[in-house]
Design an enzyme around this catalytic site. Sequence first.
Site, PDB file in Angstrom:
ATOM      1  N   GLU A   1     -16.774 -19.984 -21.421  1.00 45.04           N
ATOM      2  CA  GLU A   1     -16.411 -20.319 -20.029  1.00 45.04           C
ATOM      3  C   GLU A   1     -16.150 -21.812 -19.903  1.00 45.04           C
ATOM      4  OE1 GLU A   1     -19.767 -19.166 -17.697  1.00 45.04           O
ATOM      5  OE2 GLU A   1     -19.079 -17.127 -17.450  1.00 45.04           O
TER       6      GLU A   1
ATOM      7  N   HIS B   1     -14.105 -16.134 -13.855  1.00 43.96           N
ATOM      8  CA  HIS B   1     -14.841 -14.869 -13.713  1.00 43.96           C
ATOM      9  C   HIS B   1     -15.249 -14.375 -15.096  1.00 43.96           C
ATOM     10  CE1 HIS B   1     -16.333 -11.338 -11.784  1.00 43.96           C
ATOM     11  NE2 HIS B   1     -15.641 -10.569 -12.594  1.00 43.96           N
TER      12      HIS B   1
ATOM     13  N   GLY C   1     -24.429 -24.515 -12.174  1.00 46.04           N
ATOM     14  CA  GLY C   1     -23.393 -25.535 -12.316  1.00 46.04           C
ATOM     15  C   GLY C   1     -23.084 -25.913 -13.745  1.00 46.04           C
TER      16      GLY C   1
ATOM     17  N   ASP D   1      -6.775  -9.571  -3.784  1.00 48.13           N
ATOM     18  CA  ASP D   1      -6.197  -9.376  -5.114  1.00 48.13           C
ATOM     19  C   ASP D   1      -6.423 -10.617  -5.955  1.00 48.13           C
ATOM     20  OD1 ASP D   1      -2.788 -10.346  -5.485  1.00 48.13           O
ATOM     21  OD2 ASP D   1      -4.343 -11.210  -4.222  1.00 48.13           O
TER      22      ASP D   1
ATOM     23  N   ASN E   1     -10.366 -19.703 -10.110  1.00 50.08           N
ATOM     24  CA  ASN E   1     -11.720 -19.136 -10.174  1.00 50.08           C
ATOM     25  C   ASN E   1     -12.034 -18.674 -11.591  1.00 50.08           C
ATOM     26  OD1 ASN E   1     -14.205 -17.914  -9.111  1.00 50.08           O
ATOM     27  ND2 ASN E   1     -13.185 -15.955  -9.513  1.00 50.08           N
TER      28      ASN E   1
ATOM     29  N   MET F   1     -20.388 -18.007  -5.186  1.00 56.61           N
ATOM     30  CA  MET F   1     -20.776 -16.600  -5.050  1.00 56.61           C
ATOM     31  C   MET F   1     -20.340 -15.985  -3.719  1.00 56.61           C
ATOM     32  SD  MET F   1     -21.759 -16.196  -7.925  1.00 56.61           S
ATOM     33  CE  MET F   1     -22.529 -14.633  -8.172  1.00 56.61           C
TER      34      MET F   1
ATOM     35  N   ASN G   1     -20.735 -24.769 -15.519  1.00 52.58           N
ATOM     36  CA  ASN G   1     -19.274 -24.925 -15.604  1.00 52.58           C
ATOM     37  C   ASN G   1     -18.844 -26.235 -14.938  1.00 52.58           C
ATOM     38  OD1 ASN G   1     -17.940 -22.385 -16.834  1.00 52.58           O
ATOM     39  ND2 ASN G   1     -19.649 -21.651 -15.616  1.00 52.58           N
TER      40      ASN G   1
ATOM     41  N   ILE H   1     -16.752 -14.445  -1.628  1.00 60.98           N
ATOM     42  CA  ILE H   1     -15.320 -14.149  -1.752  1.00 60.98           C
ATOM     43  C   ILE H   1     -14.616 -15.136  -0.824  1.00 60.98           C
ATOM     44  CG2 ILE H   1     -13.546 -12.379  -1.398  1.00 60.98           C
ATOM     45  CD1 ILE H   1     -15.422 -11.290  -3.337  1.00 60.98           C
TER      46      ILE H   1
HETATM   47  C1  GRF Z   1     -21.007 -18.039 -14.649  1.00 61.61           C
HETATM   48  O1  GRF Z   1     -21.393 -16.950 -15.431  1.00 61.61           O
HETATM   49  C2  GRF Z   1     -19.709 -17.762 -14.005  1.00 61.61           C
HETATM   50  O2  GRF Z   1     -18.815 -17.049 -14.796  1.00 61.61           O
HETATM   51  C3  GRF Z   1     -20.122 -16.910 -12.847  1.00 61.61           C
HETATM   52  O3  GRF Z   1     -21.348 -17.429 -12.388  1.00 61.61           O
HETATM   53  C4  GRF Z   1     -21.896 -18.199 -13.427  1.00 61.61           C
HETATM   54  C5  GRF Z   1     -21.865 -19.600 -12.946  1.00 61.61           C
HETATM   55  O4  GRF Z   1     -22.579 -20.337 -13.819  1.00 61.61           O
HETATM   56  N1  GRF Z   1     -19.124 -16.952 -11.823  1.00 61.61           N
HETATM   57  P1  GRF Z   1     -22.743 -21.901 -13.512  1.00 61.61           P
HETATM   58  O5  GRF Z   1     -23.255 -22.038 -12.090  1.00 61.61           O
HETATM   59  O6  GRF Z   1     -21.407 -22.544 -13.695  1.00 61.61           O
HETATM   60  O7  GRF Z   1     -23.738 -22.343 -14.545  1.00 61.61           O
END
Ligand code: GRF
Length: 240
Positions: free
Chosen positions: A214, A145, A11, A185, A143, A98, A13, A100
């Site tokens: 990020e 990525h 978490g 897509d 999202n 994690m 992000n 889709i």
């Molecule tokens: C990050 O690398 C993000 O790009 C990927 O999974 C990781 C998530 O990190 N999708 P966090 O859970 O936000 O620390």
Amino acid sequence: RRLVVLISGSGSNLQALIDAQNTPALPNTSIVLVLSNRKAAHGLVRATTASPPIPTAYLALQPYLRSNPGKTREDYDLELARIVLRAKPDVVVLAGWMHIVSEPFLEALRGTREVKDEGQGQDESSSNNDENPVPTNPIPVINLHPALPGQFDGANAIQRGYEAFQRGEVDKLGVMVHRVVAEVDRGEPLIVREVPIEKGESLEVYEERLHRVEWEIIVQATKRVLDEVKPLPLEDTENA
Ligand code: GRF
């Protein structure tokens, strides 16, 4: 403006979004729900220890299927959408989610598919819209990525990218935030940032630097999409 954030892991992000709430980076915006598919996701702790605390929800696929024999992945996705819709978000952010996201989930958020739970009695008298909420406007999903458009779909993208770069198979790496419009897509990229590996940089050091990028772009992209769907009231723009 109201955000729902879906997570599966640490978490970091999400933390960037928590820290940006109601600052010039993300003015007049609150995270109203953090939804995880993993009970152990540290992101849930970040939400509950935020001030003010952020409501959390947890719904994992396998336990759902085990405790609802006969229900499918699609039912799970509709239940996810129901939980999200009840929070009445303006934008949904997938930050390290994690799974889709499936068509049923996206259609429910677009409002082109009901989230009615067949199992519920059709008791018309009860105002069951809180059980089966329908969005008034299509709710955008974005999202993060950790790769460039078209690169390294799926998990462990950072490590796979790093190794491919070392093998000379790719000449640039980076991160992006994109819209999520359909299950397969990738929607249009909102923000793409190249993050070159510095000479002799270890994966760990590179990954830490990449995460910092990020955290910047997830806030910028979220603000941009929020401003599209819910512009700031005029008086807020003066001091935003
Ligand atoms: C990050 O690398 C993000 O790009 C990927 O999974 C990781 C998530 O990190 N999708 P966090 O859970 O936000 O620390």
